[in-house]
Design a protein around this motif. Structure first.
Motif, PDB file in Angstrom:
ATOM      1  N   LEU A 212      40.329  52.674  -7.121  1.00 51.86           N
ATOM      2  CA  LEU A 212      41.243  52.364  -8.227  1.00 51.86           C
ATOM      3  C   LEU A 212      41.343  50.848  -8.447  1.00 51.86           C
ATOM      4  CD1 LEU A 212      43.480  53.349 -10.196  1.00 51.86           C
ATOM      5  CD2 LEU A 212      45.065  53.331  -8.257  1.00 51.86           C
ATOM      6  N   HIS A 213      41.070  50.090  -7.390  1.00 47.10           N
ATOM      7  CA  HIS A 213      41.234  48.632  -7.436  1.00 47.10           C
ATOM      8  C   HIS A 213      39.916  47.880  -7.643  1.00 47.10           C
ATOM      9  CE1 HIS A 213      45.210  49.653  -6.057  1.00 47.10           C
ATOM     10  NE2 HIS A 213      44.698  50.269  -5.004  1.00 47.10           N
ATOM     11  N   SER A 214      38.824  48.626  -7.733  1.00 46.73           N
ATOM     12  CA  SER A 214      37.526  47.933  -7.803  1.00 46.73           C
ATOM     13  C   SER A 214      36.535  48.580  -8.770  1.00 46.73           C
ATOM     14  CB  SER A 214      36.893  47.890  -6.403  1.00 46.73           C
ATOM     15  OG  SER A 214      36.925  49.188  -5.829  1.00 46.73           O
ATOM     16  N   HIS A 230      46.296  46.054  -6.024  1.00 47.20           N
ATOM     17  CA  HIS A 230      47.023  46.801  -4.998  1.00 47.20           C
ATOM     18  C   HIS A 230      48.505  46.375  -5.047  1.00 47.20           C
ATOM     19  CE1 HIS A 230      42.870  46.330  -3.526  1.00 47.20           C
ATOM     20  NE2 HIS A 230      43.039  47.377  -2.755  1.00 47.20           N
ATOM     21  N   GLY A 231      49.392  47.357  -4.935  1.00 46.45           N
ATOM     22  CA  GLY A 231      50.819  47.021  -4.908  1.00 46.45           C
ATOM     23  C   GLY A 231      51.141  46.078  -3.757  1.00 46.45           C
ATOM     24  N   LEU A 232      50.526  46.325  -2.614  1.00 44.31           N
ATOM     25  CA  LEU A 232      50.837  45.493  -1.446  1.00 44.31           C
ATOM     26  C   LEU A 232      50.308  44.067  -1.603  1.00 44.31           C
ATOM     27  CD1 LEU A 232      50.340  47.980   1.525  1.00 44.31           C
ATOM     28  CD2 LEU A 232      52.483  47.126   0.553  1.00 44.31           C
ATOM     29  N   GLY A 259      60.620  46.496  -1.490  1.00 41.81           N
ATOM     30  CA  GLY A 259      60.069  46.243  -2.823  1.00 41.81           C
ATOM     31  C   GLY A 259      59.730  47.542  -3.530  1.00 41.81           C
ATOM     32  N   ARG A 260      60.030  47.596  -4.832  1.00 39.99           N
ATOM     33  CA  ARG A 260      59.646  48.762  -5.650  1.00 39.99           C
ATOM     34  C   ARG A 260      58.680  48.296  -6.737  1.00 39.99           C
ATOM     35  NH1 ARG A 260      62.612  53.657  -8.910  1.00 39.99           N
ATOM     36  NH2 ARG A 260      63.225  54.369  -6.878  1.00 39.99           N
ATOM     37  N   PHE A 261      57.552  49.002  -6.826  1.00 40.56           N
ATOM     38  CA  PHE A 261      56.533  48.655  -7.817  1.00 40.56           C
ATOM     39  C   PHE A 261      56.905  49.326  -9.139  1.00 40.56           C
ATOM     40  CE2 PHE A 261      54.534  48.822  -3.580  1.00 40.56           C
ATOM     41  CZ  PHE A 261      54.343  47.459  -3.429  1.00 40.56           C
TER      42      PHE A 261
HETATM   43  C1  LIG Z   1      49.166  50.859   3.507  1.00 38.63           C
HETATM   44  C2  LIG Z   1      49.614  52.075   2.825  1.00 38.63           C
HETATM   45  C3  LIG Z   1      49.102  52.075   1.479  1.00 38.63           C
HETATM   46  C4  LIG Z   1      49.588  53.260   0.715  1.00 38.63           C
HETATM   47  C5  LIG Z   1      49.217  53.222  -0.698  1.00 38.63           C
HETATM   48  C6  LIG Z   1      47.761  53.215  -0.891  1.00 38.63           C
HETATM   49  C7  LIG Z   1      47.365  53.322  -2.309  1.00 38.63           C
HETATM   50  C8  LIG Z   1      47.796  52.149  -3.097  1.00 38.63           C
HETATM   51  C9  LIG Z   1      47.916  52.278  -4.415  1.00 38.63           C
HETATM   52  C10 LIG Z   1      48.386  51.175  -5.201  1.00 38.63           C
HETATM   53  O1  LIG Z   1      48.525  50.079  -4.761  1.00 38.63           O
HETATM   54  S1  LIG Z   1      48.771  51.553  -6.838  1.00 38.63           S
HETATM   55  C11 LIG Z   1      49.315  49.991  -7.469  1.00 38.63           C
HETATM   56  C12 LIG Z   1      50.734  49.681  -7.171  1.00 38.63           C
HETATM   57  N1  LIG Z   1      51.658  50.589  -7.807  1.00 38.63           N
HETATM   58  C13 LIG Z   1      51.858  50.601  -9.114  1.00 38.63           C
HETATM   59  O2  LIG Z   1      51.245  49.869  -9.862  1.00 38.63           O
HETATM   60  C14 LIG Z   1      52.916  51.555  -9.649  1.00 38.63           C
HETATM   61  C15 LIG Z   1      53.816  50.858 -10.617  1.00 38.63           C
HETATM   62  N2  LIG Z   1      54.867  51.751 -11.077  1.00 38.63           N
HETATM   63  C16 LIG Z   1      54.709  52.593 -12.112  1.00 38.63           C
HETATM   64  O3  LIG Z   1      53.677  52.603 -12.750  1.00 38.63           O
HETATM   65  C17 LIG Z   1      55.863  53.502 -12.423  1.00 38.63           C
HETATM   66  O4  LIG Z   1      57.030  53.019 -11.860  1.00 38.63           O
HETATM   67  C18 LIG Z   1      55.626  54.972 -11.899  1.00 38.63           C
HETATM   68  C19 LIG Z   1      55.439  54.975 -10.384  1.00 38.63           C
HETATM   69  C20 LIG Z   1      54.396  55.587 -12.608  1.00 38.63           C
HETATM   70  C21 LIG Z   1      56.864  55.807 -12.245  1.00 38.63           C
HETATM   71  O5  LIG Z   1      57.161  55.639 -13.588  1.00 38.63           O
HETATM   72  P1  LIG Z   1      57.673  56.880 -14.451  1.00 38.63           P
HETATM   73  O6  LIG Z   1      58.071  56.354 -15.769  1.00 38.63           O
HETATM   74  O7  LIG Z   1      56.683  57.986 -14.418  1.00 38.63           O
HETATM   75  O8  LIG Z   1      58.907  57.345 -13.616  1.00 38.63           O
HETATM   76  P2  LIG Z   1      60.387  57.630 -14.079  1.00 38.63           P
HETATM   77  O9  LIG Z   1      60.359  58.703 -15.124  1.00 38.63           O
HETATM   78  O10 LIG Z   1      61.046  56.343 -14.424  1.00 38.63           O
HETATM   79  O11 LIG Z   1      61.070  58.172 -12.747  1.00 38.63           O
HETATM   80  C22 LIG Z   1      60.807  59.490 -12.261  1.00 38.63           C
HETATM   81  C23 LIG Z   1      61.468  59.596 -10.895  1.00 38.63           C
HETATM   82  O12 LIG Z   1      60.704  58.833  -9.969  1.00 38.63           O
HETATM   83  C24 LIG Z   1      61.487  57.789  -9.395  1.00 38.63           C
HETATM   84  N3  LIG Z   1      60.649  56.584  -9.375  1.00 38.63           N
HETATM   85  C25 LIG Z   1      60.209  55.919 -10.449  1.00 38.63           C
HETATM   86  N4  LIG Z   1      59.444  54.881 -10.056  1.00 38.63           N
HETATM   87  C26 LIG Z   1      59.431  54.896  -8.723  1.00 38.63           C
HETATM   88  C27 LIG Z   1      58.842  54.057  -7.749  1.00 38.63           C
HETATM   89  N5  LIG Z   1      58.100  52.984  -8.085  1.00 38.63           N
HETATM   90  N6  LIG Z   1      59.031  54.343  -6.461  1.00 38.63           N
HETATM   91  C28 LIG Z   1      59.794  55.398  -6.088  1.00 38.63           C
HETATM   92  N7  LIG Z   1      60.392  56.239  -6.977  1.00 38.63           N
HETATM   93  C29 LIG Z   1      60.205  55.982  -8.269  1.00 38.63           C
HETATM   94  C30 LIG Z   1      62.659  57.583 -10.333  1.00 38.63           C
HETATM   95  O13 LIG Z   1      63.775  57.087  -9.635  1.00 38.63           O
HETATM   96  C31 LIG Z   1      62.870  58.980 -10.869  1.00 38.63           C
HETATM   97  O14 LIG Z   1      63.640  59.722  -9.957  1.00 38.63           O
HETATM   98  P3  LIG Z   1      65.110  60.213 -10.388  1.00 38.63           P
HETATM   99  O15 LIG Z   1      65.838  58.982 -10.778  1.00 38.63           O
HETATM  100  O16 LIG Z   1      64.876  61.157 -11.513  1.00 38.63           O
HETATM  101  O17 LIG Z   1      65.673  60.861  -9.167  1.00 38.63           O
END
Ligand SMILES: CCCCCCC/C=C/C(=O)SCCNC(=O)CCNC(=O)[C@H](O)C(C)(C)COP(=O)(O)OP(=O)(O)OC[C@H]1O[C@@H](n2cnc3c(N)ncnc32)[C@H](O)[C@@H]1OP(=O)(O)O
Length: 309
Positions: A212-214, A230-232, A259-261
Protein backbone atom coordinates in the motif's frame (compact mmCIF):
# COMPACT_ATOMS: atom_id res chain seq x y z
CA UNK A 1 -15.60 -9.19 4.44
CA UNK A 2 -17.13 -9.93 7.86
CA UNK A 3 -18.11 -13.43 8.93
CA UNK A 4 -21.73 -14.56 9.26
CA UNK A 5 -23.45 -14.52 12.70
CA UNK A 6 -23.23 -18.30 12.98
CA UNK A 7 -19.45 -18.32 12.52
CA UNK A 8 -18.72 -15.61 15.07
CA UNK A 9 -18.29 -16.88 18.60
CA UNK A 10 -17.13 -14.20 21.04
CA UNK A 11 -16.20 -16.73 23.76
CA UNK A 12 -13.92 -18.54 21.36
CA UNK A 13 -12.38 -15.30 20.19
CA UNK A 14 -11.75 -13.90 23.67
CA UNK A 15 -10.23 -17.18 24.88
CA UNK A 16 -7.85 -17.28 21.91
CA UNK A 17 -4.16 -16.86 22.84
CA UNK A 18 -2.02 -14.94 20.39
CA UNK A 19 1.51 -16.20 19.80
CA UNK A 20 4.53 -14.48 21.36
CA UNK A 21 6.74 -12.69 18.86
CA UNK A 22 10.39 -11.72 18.98
CA UNK A 23 12.14 -8.57 17.84
CA UNK A 24 15.90 -8.09 17.73
CA UNK A 25 17.47 -4.82 16.65
CA UNK A 26 20.77 -3.00 16.61
CA UNK A 27 22.10 0.54 16.06
CA UNK A 28 21.80 0.19 12.28
CA UNK A 29 18.03 -0.46 12.62
CA UNK A 30 17.74 2.52 14.97
CA UNK A 31 19.50 4.82 12.46
CA UNK A 32 17.51 3.53 9.45
CA UNK A 33 14.29 4.12 11.39
CA UNK A 34 15.34 7.68 12.30
CA UNK A 35 16.15 8.43 8.63
CA UNK A 36 12.74 6.97 7.72
CA UNK A 37 10.97 9.52 9.91
CA UNK A 38 12.97 12.40 8.49
CA UNK A 39 15.89 12.77 10.96
CA UNK A 40 18.51 14.99 9.25
CA UNK A 41 16.23 14.96 6.19
CA UNK A 42 16.47 18.75 5.72
CA UNK A 43 19.91 19.29 7.24
CA UNK A 44 22.51 16.50 7.47
CA UNK A 45 24.28 18.21 10.40
CA UNK A 46 21.14 19.16 12.35
CA UNK A 47 22.48 19.23 15.93
CA UNK A 48 19.11 18.08 17.35
CA UNK A 49 18.83 15.07 15.04
CA UNK A 50 22.33 13.81 14.22
CA UNK A 51 22.45 11.86 17.51
CA UNK A 52 19.61 9.62 16.21
CA UNK A 53 21.57 8.53 13.15
CA UNK A 54 25.26 8.89 14.03
CA UNK A 55 27.67 8.87 16.98
CA UNK A 56 31.31 9.57 16.39
CA UNK A 57 32.43 7.61 19.47
CA UNK A 58 30.69 4.43 18.54
CA UNK A 59 27.31 3.51 17.23
CA UNK A 60 26.21 1.90 20.50
CA UNK A 61 25.84 5.42 21.87
CA UNK A 62 23.32 6.33 19.23
CA UNK A 63 20.10 7.66 20.78
CA UNK A 64 16.78 5.97 20.16
CA UNK A 65 13.61 7.85 19.32
CA UNK A 66 10.68 6.69 21.50
CA UNK A 67 8.47 5.93 18.47
CA UNK A 68 11.02 3.26 17.48
CA UNK A 69 9.07 1.18 20.04
CA UNK A 70 6.14 1.01 17.61
CA UNK A 71 8.19 -1.32 15.40
CA UNK A 72 8.27 -4.00 18.10
CA UNK A 73 4.68 -4.91 17.23
CA UNK A 74 5.31 -5.39 13.52
CA UNK A 75 5.21 -9.21 13.41
CA UNK A 76 1.66 -9.61 14.72
CA UNK A 77 -0.20 -7.63 12.07
CA UNK A 78 1.99 -7.49 9.02
CA UNK A 79 2.32 -11.27 8.84
CA UNK A 80 -1.46 -11.76 9.04
CA UNK A 81 -3.50 -12.29 12.14
CA UNK A 82 -5.37 -15.50 12.77
CA UNK A 83 -8.43 -14.93 14.99
CA UNK A 84 -11.07 -17.67 15.24
CA UNK A 85 -14.33 -16.78 13.48
CA UNK A 86 -13.09 -13.39 12.31
CA UNK A 87 -11.87 -12.62 8.80
CA UNK A 88 -10.66 -9.45 7.14
CA UNK A 89 -9.08 -8.41 3.88
CA UNK A 90 -5.51 -7.25 4.71
CA UNK A 91 -5.43 -5.02 1.62
CA UNK A 92 -8.25 -2.89 3.13
CA UNK A 93 -6.56 -2.48 6.51
CA UNK A 94 -5.78 1.07 7.66
CA UNK A 95 -3.88 2.02 10.76
CA UNK A 96 -6.34 3.86 13.03
CA UNK A 97 -4.52 4.69 16.26
CA UNK A 98 -1.31 4.00 18.16
CA UNK A 99 -0.82 4.23 21.91
CA UNK A 100 2.62 3.66 23.44
CA UNK A 101 3.85 3.63 27.04
CA UNK A 102 7.63 3.70 27.52
CA UNK A 103 8.81 2.44 30.90
CA UNK A 104 12.60 2.64 30.38
CA UNK A 105 14.79 4.50 27.86
CA UNK A 106 15.06 2.33 24.75
CA UNK A 107 18.53 0.77 24.40
CA UNK A 108 20.37 1.16 21.08
CA UNK A 109 20.33 -2.62 20.64
CA UNK A 110 18.22 -5.34 22.22
CA UNK A 111 16.44 -8.66 21.83
CA UNK A 112 12.83 -8.54 22.90
CA UNK A 113 10.06 -10.98 23.63
CA UNK A 114 6.60 -9.59 22.85
CA UNK A 115 3.49 -10.80 24.64
CA UNK A 116 0.51 -10.02 22.45
CA UNK A 117 -3.16 -9.95 23.42
CA UNK A 118 -6.47 -8.81 22.00
CA UNK A 119 -7.26 -5.41 23.53
CA UNK A 120 -10.42 -4.64 21.59
CA UNK A 121 -12.76 -5.56 18.78
CA UNK A 122 -15.73 -3.55 17.63
CA UNK A 123 -18.25 -4.15 14.91
CA UNK A 124 -18.95 -0.78 13.28
CA UNK A 125 -21.08 -2.15 10.45
CA UNK A 126 -19.05 -0.79 7.53
CA UNK A 127 -15.79 -1.67 9.29
CA UNK A 128 -14.33 -3.55 12.23
CA UNK A 129 -11.94 -1.96 14.69
CA UNK A 130 -9.35 -4.34 16.04
CA UNK A 131 -6.90 -3.51 18.82
CA UNK A 132 -3.83 -5.46 19.82
CA UNK A 133 -1.74 -4.89 22.91
CA UNK A 134 1.93 -5.79 22.85
CA UNK A 135 4.13 -5.84 25.94
CA UNK A 136 7.83 -5.96 25.09
CA UNK A 137 10.24 -7.59 27.55
CA UNK A 138 14.04 -7.59 27.27
CA UNK A 139 15.29 -11.10 26.74
CA UNK A 140 17.60 -12.09 29.57
CA UNK A 141 16.65 -9.51 32.20
CA UNK A 142 12.92 -10.03 31.53
CA UNK A 143 12.37 -6.31 32.18
CA UNK A 144 9.28 -4.71 30.69
CA UNK A 145 10.45 -2.00 28.27
CA UNK A 146 7.25 -0.69 26.75
CA UNK A 147 3.66 -1.35 25.79
CA UNK A 148 2.04 -0.65 22.42
CA UNK A 149 -1.64 -0.66 21.64
CA UNK A 150 -2.27 -0.77 17.92
CA UNK A 151 -5.72 -0.01 16.54
CA UNK A 152 -6.51 -1.01 12.99
CA UNK A 153 -9.55 0.01 11.00
CA UNK A 154 -10.60 -2.92 8.84
CA UNK A 155 -12.70 -1.59 5.99
CA UNK A 156 -15.39 -4.03 4.87
CA UNK A 157 -14.91 -6.34 7.88
CA UNK A 158 -17.89 -5.07 9.91
CA UNK A 159 -21.22 -6.85 10.20
CA UNK A 160 -19.69 -9.99 11.71
CA UNK A 161 -21.89 -9.89 14.83
CA UNK A 162 -25.59 -9.54 15.60
CA UNK A 163 -26.61 -6.22 14.01
CA UNK A 164 -29.18 -5.42 16.73
CA UNK A 165 -26.36 -5.59 19.30
CA UNK A 166 -23.05 -5.10 17.49
CA UNK A 167 -20.11 -6.73 19.25
CA UNK A 168 -18.00 -4.30 21.25
CA UNK A 169 -15.09 -5.34 23.46
CA UNK A 170 -12.34 -3.25 25.07
CA UNK A 171 -10.18 -4.39 27.97
CA UNK A 172 -8.33 -1.18 28.81
CA UNK A 173 -9.17 2.06 30.67
CA UNK A 174 -11.52 4.27 28.65
CA UNK A 175 -9.35 7.39 29.19
CA UNK A 176 -6.35 5.86 27.36
CA UNK A 177 -5.84 6.87 23.75
CA UNK A 178 -9.06 8.85 23.49
CA UNK A 179 -9.46 11.32 20.63
CA UNK A 180 -8.13 14.61 22.03
CA UNK A 181 -9.86 17.97 22.27
CA UNK A 182 -7.72 20.52 20.44
CA UNK A 183 -7.48 23.81 22.41
CA UNK A 184 -9.02 26.90 20.80
CA UNK A 185 -6.04 29.10 21.75
CA UNK A 186 -2.90 29.65 19.67
CA UNK A 187 -0.43 26.75 19.90
CA UNK A 188 2.64 27.07 22.14
CA UNK A 189 4.83 26.16 19.21
CA UNK A 190 4.63 24.89 15.62
CA UNK A 191 7.04 22.78 13.61
CA UNK A 192 6.97 22.39 9.83
CA UNK A 193 8.77 19.60 8.00
CA UNK A 194 8.57 18.38 4.41
CA UNK A 195 8.45 14.65 3.81
CA UNK A 196 10.38 13.36 0.80
CA UNK A 197 8.60 11.86 -2.24
CA UNK A 198 10.61 8.70 -1.39
CA UNK A 199 9.70 8.82 2.34
CA UNK A 200 7.56 5.65 2.38
CA UNK A 201 10.18 3.78 0.34
CA UNK A 202 12.76 4.63 2.99
CA UNK A 203 10.44 4.06 5.96
CA UNK A 204 9.38 0.59 4.76
CA UNK A 205 12.98 -0.61 5.26
CA UNK A 206 12.19 -0.57 8.99
CA UNK A 207 9.97 -3.60 8.41
CA UNK A 208 6.49 -2.61 7.26
CA UNK A 209 6.57 -3.83 3.65
CA UNK A 210 2.83 -3.46 2.99
CA UNK A 211 2.65 -2.63 -0.78
CA UNK A 212 0.00 0.00 0.00
CA UNK A 213 2.99 2.28 0.66
CA UNK A 214 5.09 1.44 -2.38
CA UNK A 215 3.09 -0.16 -5.20
CA UNK A 216 0.93 2.18 -7.35
CA UNK A 217 -1.33 -0.65 -8.62
CA UNK A 218 -1.89 -2.07 -5.13
CA UNK A 219 -2.66 1.43 -3.79
CA UNK A 220 -5.32 1.92 -6.52
CA UNK A 221 -6.97 -1.42 -5.66
CA UNK A 222 -7.07 -0.31 -2.01
CA UNK A 223 -8.86 2.91 -3.06
CA UNK A 224 -6.01 5.46 -3.20
CA UNK A 225 -4.69 7.42 -6.21
CA UNK A 226 -1.11 6.55 -5.27
CA UNK A 227 0.86 4.92 -2.44
CA UNK A 228 0.21 6.49 0.96
CA UNK A 229 2.58 7.18 3.84
CA UNK A 230 2.70 4.70 6.73
CA UNK A 231 0.74 6.08 9.68
CA UNK A 232 3.64 5.31 11.99
CA UNK A 233 5.92 7.38 9.77
CA UNK A 234 3.64 10.42 10.17
CA UNK A 235 3.51 9.72 13.93
CA UNK A 236 7.32 9.55 13.98
CA UNK A 237 7.60 12.99 12.33
CA UNK A 238 5.11 14.48 14.81
CA UNK A 239 6.74 13.07 17.95
CA UNK A 240 10.21 14.03 16.69
CA UNK A 241 8.90 17.60 16.35
CA UNK A 242 7.62 17.50 19.96
CA UNK A 243 10.98 16.20 21.21
CA UNK A 244 12.74 19.03 19.37
CA UNK A 245 10.38 21.87 20.32
CA UNK A 246 9.12 20.92 23.79
CA UNK A 247 11.56 18.34 25.21
CA UNK A 248 14.73 20.25 24.23
CA UNK A 249 15.86 17.33 22.11
CA UNK A 250 15.70 14.74 24.90
CA UNK A 251 14.02 11.55 23.58
CA UNK A 252 13.91 10.01 27.06
CA UNK A 253 11.52 12.74 28.25
CA UNK A 254 8.66 10.99 26.46
CA UNK A 255 6.55 8.72 28.66
CA UNK A 256 3.33 8.10 26.75
CA UNK A 257 2.34 8.67 23.13
CA UNK A 258 -1.15 8.63 21.71
CA UNK A 259 -2.16 9.37 18.13
CA UNK A 260 -5.19 8.90 15.88
CA UNK A 261 -4.76 8.86 12.11
CA UNK A 262 -7.53 11.04 10.74
CA UNK A 263 -6.84 10.99 7.05
CA UNK A 264 -4.12 9.75 4.74
CA UNK A 265 -0.81 11.46 3.98
CA UNK A 266 0.97 11.19 0.63
CA UNK A 267 4.77 11.02 0.52
CA UNK A 268 6.22 14.42 -0.43
CA UNK A 269 3.62 16.41 1.52
CA UNK A 270 4.59 18.96 4.18
CA UNK A 271 3.61 18.22 7.79
CA UNK A 272 2.86 21.04 10.19
CA UNK A 273 2.66 19.96 13.84
CA UNK A 274 0.99 22.34 16.30
CA UNK A 275 1.59 21.80 20.03
CA UNK A 276 -0.15 22.95 23.20
CA UNK A 277 1.01 22.33 26.75
CA UNK A 278 -1.45 21.26 29.46
CA UNK A 279 0.55 20.41 32.60
CA UNK A 280 2.90 17.62 31.57
CA UNK A 281 0.76 16.73 28.57
CA UNK A 282 1.52 17.99 25.08
CA UNK A 283 -1.61 18.02 22.92
CA UNK A 284 -0.73 18.05 19.25
CA UNK A 285 -2.24 17.98 15.81
CA UNK A 286 -0.49 17.51 12.50
CA UNK A 287 -1.77 19.04 9.28
CA UNK A 288 -0.80 18.55 5.66
CA UNK A 289 0.14 22.07 4.49
CA UNK A 290 -0.69 21.54 0.82
CA UNK A 291 -4.27 20.36 1.53
CA UNK A 292 -4.84 22.12 4.88
CA UNK A 293 -6.13 18.84 6.33
CA UNK A 294 -5.58 17.55 9.85
CA UNK A 295 -4.10 14.09 9.43
CA UNK A 296 -3.13 13.14 12.99
CA UNK A 297 -4.04 14.27 16.49
CA UNK A 298 -3.11 13.06 19.92
CA UNK A 299 -1.05 13.70 23.02
CA UNK A 300 2.33 13.01 24.55
CA UNK A 301 2.90 12.79 28.30
CA UNK A 302 6.36 13.91 29.31
CA UNK A 303 8.47 13.26 32.41
CA UNK A 304 9.38 16.87 33.17
CA UNK A 305 9.73 20.31 31.69
CA UNK A 306 12.68 22.60 31.24
CA UNK A 307 12.20 25.88 33.11
CA UNK A 308 12.47 27.96 29.93
CA UNK A 309 9.13 26.78 28.55
C1 LIG B 1 3.45 -1.99 13.67
C2 LIG B 1 2.03 -2.31 13.52
C3 LIG B 1 1.56 -1.79 12.26
C4 LIG B 1 0.10 -2.04 12.09
C5 LIG B 1 -0.46 -1.40 10.90
C6 LIG B 1 0.16 -1.89 9.67
C7 LIG B 1 -0.48 -1.36 8.45
C8 LIG B 1 -0.31 0.10 8.32
C9 LIG B 1 -1.17 0.77 7.56
C10 LIG B 1 -1.07 2.20 7.46
O1 LIG B 1 -0.15 2.81 7.89
S1 LIG B 1 -2.40 2.98 6.68
C11 LIG B 1 -1.94 4.68 6.76
C12 LIG B 1 -2.26 5.34 8.05
N1 LIG B 1 -3.68 5.41 8.31
C13 LIG B 1 -4.49 6.20 7.62
O2 LIG B 1 -4.09 6.88 6.70
C14 LIG B 1 -5.95 6.23 8.04
C15 LIG B 1 -6.44 7.64 8.14
N2 LIG B 1 -7.81 7.68 8.61
C16 LIG B 1 -8.87 7.57 7.78
O3 LIG B 1 -8.71 7.48 6.58
C17 LIG B 1 -10.22 7.56 8.42
O4 LIG B 1 -10.17 8.09 9.70
C18 LIG B 1 -10.83 6.10 8.52
C19 LIG B 1 -9.93 5.20 9.35
C20 LIG B 1 -11.03 5.53 7.09
C21 LIG B 1 -12.20 6.20 9.21
O5 LIG B 1 -12.95 7.18 8.58
P1 LIG B 1 -14.52 6.96 8.36
O6 LIG B 1 -15.06 8.22 7.84
O7 LIG B 1 -14.77 5.72 7.58
O8 LIG B 1 -14.99 6.68 9.82
P2 LIG B 1 -16.17 7.34 10.64
O9 LIG B 1 -17.45 7.12 9.90
O10 LIG B 1 -15.80 8.74 10.98
O11 LIG B 1 -16.16 6.51 12.00
C22 LIG B 1 -16.67 5.17 12.05
C23 LIG B 1 -16.33 4.63 13.43
O12 LIG B 1 -14.93 4.36 13.48
C24 LIG B 1 -14.29 5.14 14.49
N3 LIG B 1 -13.05 5.65 13.91
C25 LIG B 1 -12.95 6.54 12.91
N4 LIG B 1 -11.66 6.76 12.63
C26 LIG B 1 -10.94 6.02 13.47
C27 LIG B 1 -9.55 5.85 13.69
N5 LIG B 1 -8.64 6.51 12.95
N6 LIG B 1 -9.15 5.02 14.65
C28 LIG B 1 -10.05 4.37 15.42
N7 LIG B 1 -11.39 4.49 15.27
C29 LIG B 1 -11.82 5.30 14.31
C30 LIG B 1 -15.24 6.29 14.79
O13 LIG B 1 -15.07 6.73 16.11
C31 LIG B 1 -16.58 5.65 14.55
O14 LIG B 1 -16.98 4.93 15.69
P3 LIG B 1 -18.27 5.42 16.51
O15 LIG B 1 -17.99 6.84 16.87
O16 LIG B 1 -19.41 5.25 15.57
O17 LIG B 1 -18.33 4.52 17.70
Amino acid sequence: MGTSDSEFNSDLLLAHKLPETRYTYNERDVAIYALGIGACGQDAVDSDELKFVYHRNGQDLIQVLPTFASLFTLGSLTEGLDLPGFKYDPSLLLHGQQYIEIYRPLPSKASLVNKVSLAGLQDKGKAAILELETRSYEEGSGELLCMNRTTVFLRGAGGFSNSSQPFSYKNYPSNQGLAVKIPQRQPLTVCEERTQPSQALLYRLSGDYNPLHSDPEFAKLAGFPRPILHGLCTLGFAIKAIIKCVCKGDPTAVKTISGRFLTTVFPGETLITEMWLEGLRVIYQTKVKERNKTVLAGYVDIRGLSSSL
